[in-house]
Design a protein around this motif. Structure first.
Motif, PDB file in Angstrom:
ATOM      1  N   ALA A  53      41.776  49.829  40.885  1.00  0.00           N
ATOM      2  CA  ALA A  53      40.504  49.478  40.094  1.00  0.00           C
ATOM      3  C   ALA A  53      39.322  49.634  41.036  1.00  0.00           C
ATOM      4  N   ALA A  54      39.668  49.366  42.413  1.00  0.00           N
ATOM      5  CA  ALA A  54      38.532  49.431  43.304  1.00  0.00           C
ATOM      6  C   ALA A  54      38.005  51.133  43.502  1.00  0.00           C
ATOM      7  N   ARG A  55      38.889  51.860  43.260  1.00  0.00           N
ATOM      8  CA  ARG A  55      38.402  53.477  43.489  1.00  0.00           C
ATOM      9  C   ARG A  55      37.543  53.633  42.273  1.00  0.00           C
ATOM     10  N   LEU A  56      37.647  53.016  41.000  1.00  0.00           N
ATOM     11  CA  LEU A  56      36.700  53.338  39.923  1.00  0.00           C
ATOM     12  C   LEU A  56      35.626  52.832  40.371  1.00  0.00           C
ATOM     13  N   LEU A  57      35.186  52.201  41.273  1.00  0.00           N
ATOM     14  CA  LEU A  57      33.812  51.623  41.535  1.00  0.00           C
ATOM     15  C   LEU A  57      32.846  52.602  42.230  1.00  0.00           C
ATOM     16  N   SER A  58      33.644  53.725  42.790  1.00  0.00           N
ATOM     17  CA  SER A  58      32.610  54.574  43.390  1.00  0.00           C
ATOM     18  C   SER A  58      31.575  55.326  42.793  1.00  0.00           C
ATOM     19  N   THR A  59      32.011  55.263  41.341  1.00  0.00           N
ATOM     20  CA  THR A  59      30.979  56.149  40.354  1.00  0.00           C
ATOM     21  C   THR A  59      29.725  55.222  40.074  1.00  0.00           C
ATOM     22  N   LEU A  60      29.796  53.972  40.213  1.00  0.00           N
ATOM     23  CA  LEU A  60      28.796  52.889  39.790  1.00  0.00           C
ATOM     24  C   LEU A  60      27.549  53.452  40.487  1.00  0.00           C
ATOM     25  N   HIS A  61      26.309  53.273  40.037  1.00  0.00           N
ATOM     26  CA  HIS A  61      24.843  53.363  40.542  1.00  0.00           C
ATOM     27  C   HIS A  61      24.281  52.342  41.220  1.00  0.00           C
TER      28      HIS A  61
ATOM     29  N   LYS B 195      29.581  34.082  46.446  1.00  0.00           N
ATOM     30  CA  LYS B 195      28.987  35.330  46.927  1.00  0.00           C
ATOM     31  C   LYS B 195      28.757  36.375  45.835  1.00  0.00           C
ATOM     32  N   ILE B 196      29.910  36.263  45.135  1.00  0.00           N
ATOM     33  CA  ILE B 196      29.884  37.338  44.028  1.00  0.00           C
ATOM     34  C   ILE B 196      29.131  37.233  42.964  1.00  0.00           C
ATOM     35  N   GLN B 197      28.860  35.912  42.856  1.00  0.00           N
ATOM     36  CA  GLN B 197      27.901  35.432  41.592  1.00  0.00           C
ATOM     37  C   GLN B 197      26.446  35.472  42.255  1.00  0.00           C
ATOM     38  N   THR B 198      26.211  35.515  43.281  1.00  0.00           N
ATOM     39  CA  THR B 198      24.863  35.518  43.969  1.00  0.00           C
ATOM     40  C   THR B 198      23.891  36.397  43.133  1.00  0.00           C
ATOM     41  N   THR B 199      24.194  37.601  42.938  1.00  0.00           N
ATOM     42  CA  THR B 199      23.112  38.696  42.212  1.00  0.00           C
ATOM     43  C   THR B 199      22.789  38.137  40.951  1.00  0.00           C
ATOM     44  N   ILE B 200      23.543  37.278  40.177  1.00  0.00           N
ATOM     45  CA  ILE B 200      23.674  37.050  38.947  1.00  0.00           C
ATOM     46  C   ILE B 200      23.366  35.391  38.665  1.00  0.00           C
TER      47      ILE B 200
ATOM     48  N   PRO C 169      32.593  35.430  32.202  1.00  0.00           N
ATOM     49  CA  PRO C 169      31.091  35.617  31.936  1.00  0.00           C
ATOM     50  C   PRO C 169      30.585  36.574  33.144  1.00  0.00           C
ATOM     51  N   THR C 170      31.115  36.016  34.476  1.00  0.00           N
ATOM     52  CA  THR C 170      30.679  36.654  35.331  1.00  0.00           C
ATOM     53  C   THR C 170      30.904  38.251  35.195  1.00  0.00           C
ATOM     54  N   LEU C 171      32.014  38.604  34.961  1.00  0.00           N
ATOM     55  CA  LEU C 171      32.371  40.286  34.759  1.00  0.00           C
ATOM     56  C   LEU C 171      31.384  40.903  33.684  1.00  0.00           C
ATOM     57  N   VAL C 172      30.973  40.007  32.558  1.00  0.00           N
ATOM     58  CA  VAL C 172      30.244  40.509  31.408  1.00  0.00           C
ATOM     59  C   VAL C 172      28.919  40.567  32.274  1.00  0.00           C
ATOM     60  N   LEU C 173      28.377  39.715  33.001  1.00  0.00           N
ATOM     61  CA  LEU C 173      26.945  39.776  33.469  1.00  0.00           C
ATOM     62  C   LEU C 173      26.813  40.877  34.553  1.00  0.00           C
ATOM     63  N   LEU C 174      27.678  41.131  35.195  1.00  0.00           N
ATOM     64  CA  LEU C 174      27.742  42.213  36.429  1.00  0.00           C
ATOM     65  C   LEU C 174      27.748  43.432  35.798  1.00  0.00           C
ATOM     66  N   CYS C 175      28.482  43.616  34.697  1.00  0.00           N
ATOM     67  CA  CYS C 175      28.858  45.027  33.935  1.00  0.00           C
ATOM     68  C   CYS C 175      27.390  45.388  33.310  1.00  0.00           C
ATOM     69  N   ALA C 176      26.788  44.411  32.860  1.00  0.00           N
ATOM     70  CA  ALA C 176      25.476  44.363  32.171  1.00  0.00           C
ATOM     71  C   ALA C 176      24.487  44.906  33.295  1.00  0.00           C
TER      72      ALA C 176
ATOM     73  N   THR D 140      24.907  49.908  43.946  1.00  0.00           N
ATOM     74  CA  THR D 140      25.624  49.451  45.014  1.00  0.00           C
ATOM     75  C   THR D 140      25.896  48.026  45.055  1.00  0.00           C
ATOM     76  N   ALA D 141      24.886  47.152  44.771  1.00  0.00           N
ATOM     77  CA  ALA D 141      25.186  45.609  44.911  1.00  0.00           C
ATOM     78  C   ALA D 141      26.219  45.220  43.705  1.00  0.00           C
ATOM     79  N   VAL D 142      26.168  46.058  42.848  1.00  0.00           N
ATOM     80  CA  VAL D 142      27.077  45.595  41.651  1.00  0.00           C
ATOM     81  C   VAL D 142      28.490  46.208  42.121  1.00  0.00           C
ATOM     82  N   ALA D 143      28.456  47.175  42.666  1.00  0.00           N
ATOM     83  CA  ALA D 143      29.743  47.602  42.846  1.00  0.00           C
ATOM     84  C   ALA D 143      30.438  46.752  44.080  1.00  0.00           C
ATOM     85  N   GLU D 144      29.567  46.267  44.971  1.00  0.00           N
ATOM     86  CA  GLU D 144      30.283  45.287  46.090  1.00  0.00           C
ATOM     87  C   GLU D 144      30.348  44.130  45.366  1.00  0.00           C
TER      88      GLU D 144
END
Length: 334
Positions: free
Chosen positions: A306-314, A4-9, A61-68, A316-320
């Motif tokens: 770590a989860a609290r840091l994600l509230s600033t992301l633009h 599910k995490i990797q669905t968007t990428i 690699p999943t983390l690299v792509l999600l952050c990109a 929402t799919a990446v943040a989730e």
């Protein structure tokens, strides 16, 4: 959860796998001489084919792509950087298996077990050189510089872990310093490189880099907790870390305020002087004196940070996805 995490990428991950395998398996040089009956070029091909057979969960690699994706762009440069980072990680594992004399890696025989230590060291060196080539294809001096820093930091972490066997105290600070270098540095670099190449703002790059650092700490702490539960499918027996002279967070907590007998026993473990029965005794002591519960609580605290840091992301799919990512790291069972 990982699917599910990797669905968007998903599509980008498939392209990453193709780049990773092609980079390692192409342009293998023809070398003269033989090794264990194999031509050296054949040995390299066999070792690289073995390494690319199982790519694991592709966490980094999943983390690299999600952050990109948060930055807005998953380009070829991002994919090459992701491949380079995973190659450096792979090379470090090959060398670690030589140092630790490990026979298994990712559910299959390690390179040193399949061939021998000499071959494994040279294959690790070759994979490192390919990692540098892939990072150069990011066309970013910042990324290449970060890769150089990472290589130095990973090696420094291993050396500090060796030095830790001489410690006579049970403070947590050296433990956190070691796992920050050995594990968190790689996750923070994955997040940093992905966000930077994806075009994220400097503030977002810094936020995701800190998120990656916390992920890495949690990842290593989860691995350390595994060592006290032989029922979990993690490919190593209970107390394996102690057999290697490592005192991780659970045992550090249990021993810090214990009696002299168990403190002396812990020092014997560090010095590689403890018998298997004594190691088992210290494992049992840790389990019965709150070591695992304490480490689990600390891991959850870092997860929440770590989860609290994600509230600033633009995005929402990446943040989730990143929220599920840190949950997966903490809750995984192998």
């Amino acid at each position: 959860m990982l699917d599910k995490i990797q669905t968007t990428i998903h599509a980008e991950l498939e392209r990453y796998v193709a780049i990773f395998r092609a980079a390692l398996l192409s342009d293998v040089p023809t070398l003269s001489g033989e090794h264990n009956g194999l031509q050296q070029s054949e040995l390299l091909v066999a070792a690289l084919s073995h390494l690319t057979r199982r790519l694991g969960k592709m966490m980094r690699p999943t983390l690299v792509l999600l952050c990109a994706r948060e930055g807005g762009h998953i380009t070829d440069e991002v994919l090459h950087a992701a491949a380079g980072l995973e190659m450096l990680h792979t090379a470090s594992l090959i060398h670690d298996d030589v140092v630790d004399e490990s026979a298994m890696r990712r559910g299959q025989r390690s390179v040193n077990a399949l061939f021998d230590n000499k071959a494994a060291v040279l294959v690790g060196d070759y994979v490192t050189s390919k990692a540098l080539t892939e990072m150069s294809l990011s066309h970013s001096l910042d990324v290449v510089s970060r890769m150089a820093w990472l290589g130095q930091t990973l090696a420094d972490g291993e050396l500090e872990q060796l030095s830790a066997t001489q410690l006579t105290t049970f403070d947590e600070a050296p433990y956190y310093k070691i796992i920050a270098k050995k594990t968190a540095s790689l996750f923070s670099t994955c997040a940093y490189v992905g966000a930077l190449l994806g075009g994220a703002s400097s503030d977002t790059v810094a936020t995701l880099e800190q998120y990656g650092h916390l992920v890495g700490l949690c990842f290593q702490m989860r691995d350390d907790i595994f060592d006290f539960d032989e029922s979990l499918n993690v490919g190593k027996p209970k107390g394996n870390d102690m057999q290697e002279g490592k005192l991780t967070l659970p045992v550090l907590y249990a021993v810090a305020n214990s009696d002299d007998y168990h403190r002396r026993l812990a020092l014997k473990v560090r010095a590689h002087e403890a018998s298997r029965l004594e190691i088992q005794e210290l494992v049992d002591f840790t389990l019965h004196h709150g070591g695992v519960e304490y480490a689990t609580g600390e891991m959850h605290r870092l997860r929440d940070e770590a989860a609290r840091l994600l509230s600033t992301l633009h995005d929402t799919a990446v943040a989730e996805a990143l929220r599920m990512y840190i949950d997966f790291v903490v809750e995984r069972e192998k």
